[in-house]
Design a protein around this motif. Sequence first.
Motif, PDB file in Angstrom:
ATOM      1  N   ALA A   1     -14.524 100.753  52.608  1.00  0.00           N
ATOM      2  CA  ALA A   1     -15.354 101.943  52.460  1.00  0.00           C
ATOM      3  C   ALA A   1     -14.777 102.926  51.439  1.00  0.00           C
ATOM      4  CB  ALA A   1     -15.531 102.625  53.812  1.00  0.00           C
TER       5      ALA A   1
ATOM      6  N   THR B   1     -25.818  96.786  50.471  1.00  0.00           N
ATOM      7  CA  THR B   1     -24.892  97.769  51.057  1.00  0.00           C
ATOM      8  C   THR B   1     -23.520  97.730  50.383  1.00  0.00           C
ATOM      9  OG1 THR B   1     -24.112  96.224  52.725  1.00  0.00           O
ATOM     10  CG2 THR B   1     -25.949  97.623  53.341  1.00  0.00           C
TER      11      THR B   1
ATOM     12  N   TRP C   1     -21.718 100.421  48.245  1.00  0.00           N
ATOM     13  CA  TRP C   1     -21.355 101.589  49.044  1.00  0.00           C
ATOM     14  C   TRP C   1     -21.723 102.900  48.357  1.00  0.00           C
ATOM     15  CZ3 TRP C   1     -21.288 100.648  53.793  1.00  0.00           C
ATOM     16  CH2 TRP C   1     -20.690 101.495  54.724  1.00  0.00           C
TER      17      TRP C   1
ATOM     18  N   SER D   1     -26.987 102.509  49.675  1.00  0.00           N
ATOM     19  CA  SER D   1     -26.353 101.450  50.465  1.00  0.00           C
ATOM     20  C   SER D   1     -26.112 101.942  51.880  1.00  0.00           C
ATOM     21  CB  SER D   1     -24.994 101.066  49.869  1.00  0.00           C
ATOM     22  OG  SER D   1     -25.103 100.572  48.578  1.00  0.00           O
ATOM     23  N   PHE D   2     -25.456 103.082  51.961  1.00  0.00           N
ATOM     24  CA  PHE D   2     -25.036 103.626  53.256  1.00  0.00           C
ATOM     25  C   PHE D   2     -26.237 103.980  54.126  1.00  0.00           C
ATOM     26  CE2 PHE D   2     -23.959 107.040  56.119  1.00  0.00           C
ATOM     27  CZ  PHE D   2     -22.758 106.617  56.674  1.00  0.00           C
TER      28      PHE D   2
ATOM     29  N   ASN E   1     -16.462 101.639  57.710  1.00  0.00           N
ATOM     30  CA  ASN E   1     -15.729 100.533  57.104  1.00  0.00           C
ATOM     31  C   ASN E   1     -15.900  99.202  57.838  1.00  0.00           C
ATOM     32  OD1 ASN E   1     -13.941  99.565  55.037  1.00  0.00           O
ATOM     33  ND2 ASN E   1     -12.440  99.322  56.682  1.00  0.00           N
TER      34      ASN E   1
ATOM     35  N   LEU F   1     -19.138  97.715  56.697  1.00  0.00           N
ATOM     36  CA  LEU F   1     -19.085  97.192  55.332  1.00  0.00           C
ATOM     37  C   LEU F   1     -18.388  95.841  55.298  1.00  0.00           C
ATOM     38  CD1 LEU F   1     -19.380  97.376  52.265  1.00  0.00           C
ATOM     39  CD2 LEU F   1     -17.329  98.776  52.208  1.00  0.00           C
TER      40      LEU F   1
END
Lengths: 423, 293
Positions: free
Chosen positions: A72, A147, A150, A154-155, A187, A190
């Motif tokens: 992240a 995603t 980031w 994406s988030f 994180n 991700l």
Amino acid sequence: MSGHSTYQPQSAFMKWMERRLPIAGLVYSSFIAYPTPRNLNYWWTFGGILSFMLVAQIITGVVLVMHYTPHADMAFNSVEHIMRDVNYGWLLRYLHSNGASMFFVAVYIHMFRGLYYGSYKEPREVLWILGVILYLLMMATGFLGYTLPWGQMSFWGATVITNFFSAIPGVGETVVTWLWGGFSVGNPTLQRFFSLHYLLPFVIAGVVVLHVWALHAVGQNNPAGIEPKTDKDVVAFTPYATSKDAFMMVAFCMVYAWFVFYTPNYLGHADNYIPANPAVTPAHIVPEWYYLPFYAILRAIPDKLFGVLAMVASIVVLAFLPWLDTSKVRSARYRPLYRQFFWVFVAVCLGLGWLGAKPAEGGYVLASRILTFYYFAHFLIILPILGKIEKTKPLPNSIADSVLSEGVPIGAPAPAPRAGASA
Amino acid sequence: MIKRAILALVLTAPLGAFAAPASAQDAHSTPVPPKQSWSFAGPLGKYQPAQLQRGFKIYKEVCSSCHSLSQVSFRSLADAGGPGYSPAQAAAVAAEYKIKDISDAGEPIERAGRPADRFPAPFANEKAAAAANGGVAPPDLSVMAKARTYERGFPWFLVDIFTQFQEQGPDYISALLKGYEDAPKDFQLPSGGNYNKYFAGHSIAMPKPLSDGQVTYDDGSPATLDQYSKDITAFLMWTAEPHLMARKRLGLQVMFFLLVLSGLLYFTKKKIWTQVKLHPEQLQARPPTEYKH
């Protein structure tokens, strides 16, 4: 069909090999001698284009992973590192991000071709359902991939989409926490998305093998929608289908290259060049263009659970299409009414896509509701009834007949190529 | 509960939707930034090194006091397709900056910048940046030219595919820099805000950064706000897309190659299929030698 030709190894080595692993024979019977209907038009070249796109995405993706950091705090910067410092990193990334869009362009053309020519009908139901599964896997892969940079979209895209699961009664919140690996997208999210984004393309490749296997078991459908009866109805895959596929693949690559080299960010969102920030919500959270029709369906329903269900149902309904369409005639060429409803349906899908990008307010909501209703009505009302009441045109006796009746007298010079149709 | 809020936002928006357009059409709507002519637009677009150098001067003298440029390394100032500095000049620029580092003895030190370093941020961290700027940290400018846009609307979003128009970001930034005005009488400007007609909501925390005559150009270009806004925007486009010129150049080669190849493949295909079209009665699905009957 008569006589699948068999591979006759010529060299001593290939004879030795063929007794132990008949792979050359498999390739020969699947991609060289394989009989393909002689009346296939250019819309049938998108299966090959999709295979090409899958390989292109895997190759560019594998190289991108060598430079990308799934964390992240570092993901956004590592993408910028790829764009700036990695040799031709900008090319790899733009090929991959635009490649996803081109993959969906090709799959939508492929699917609408199937809808138009009735490629899902008996005996191709399993082939079609495998295609629906491939489409679902593609959607999952595309979402997971989006995603990874980031950025803000994406988030927040990940936040909105994973929240769909919170609509599950009772255990929704638990499921979402489990998906996230925490109490918000972060994180752990991700990292698992990255892992799955790397995994799913190989699952896709596996299902593609089943898809092609099923295709070769039942044979290709064709614009006439009737089965080949004699050798006059078919041509060998190579050189006939391969030469046609090769031309269209390169033509398709020109469209792909146009986006990659000249408008590489056109299909993305400016907001994704802003690093992910959980404290700031973008003004409009919009998914990638290929999800927009389904996003419009989601937002058309004024209830969380039913909105999500409607969105899921809008894709699942495709799997039941072979039984919802009651017409015995496959091709829309011989179904004058269905042909009109088909184009209305295309327009409805495009309309839903446009509405998915609009804010959910005012007339847009009303339009989304009308088009959502029509989307489902097409499958659940129109197709079942149409098959019963439609007066279809007489089918040609054979594929060869249908080609010859298109007005190419034997011995005459070949006609000028016409747009959209061939053979 | 962020997720609840998002879902509520997404799923209940349709309910209140019929009332929404009224609030969207308020008296102070945001105008579309005027379309500018950029040297880097279009299939043959190129950066102008002189313009990038002027833009860099503006960044150095004005923007860099608040905005970081963290993705950009000093050495890239000497890269092909950029501002056109020599490696020695890029090293000299780097040497003007102090970089925080750790000495061989393990002590925190400040040393002169090297070409491999990236532009240091003006503040120690984001909280310091926010504290010094009224609560919100000034954003990093590295990819700003790609991170801003405005809605093109139908049918322009389709036309843009063919015209390759994609300079919404630069148009917006240059318009924003020139968009500072006195707030209209009926506009309630929040404290700490500055009125800008192109900024969404019109209240921007950044005070008017550039005015006529503020930066002295070395090449005799007009020292006007109009010129400044174009030059700094071009520079920010380069920081956002440093390989734009290589991309467009390679694109031309690739398109030419694909055009020739597709032409050859088309005629190959046509030749192969001629037999099928002319003499379908003679067509054999497979070469006879391949049959095994």
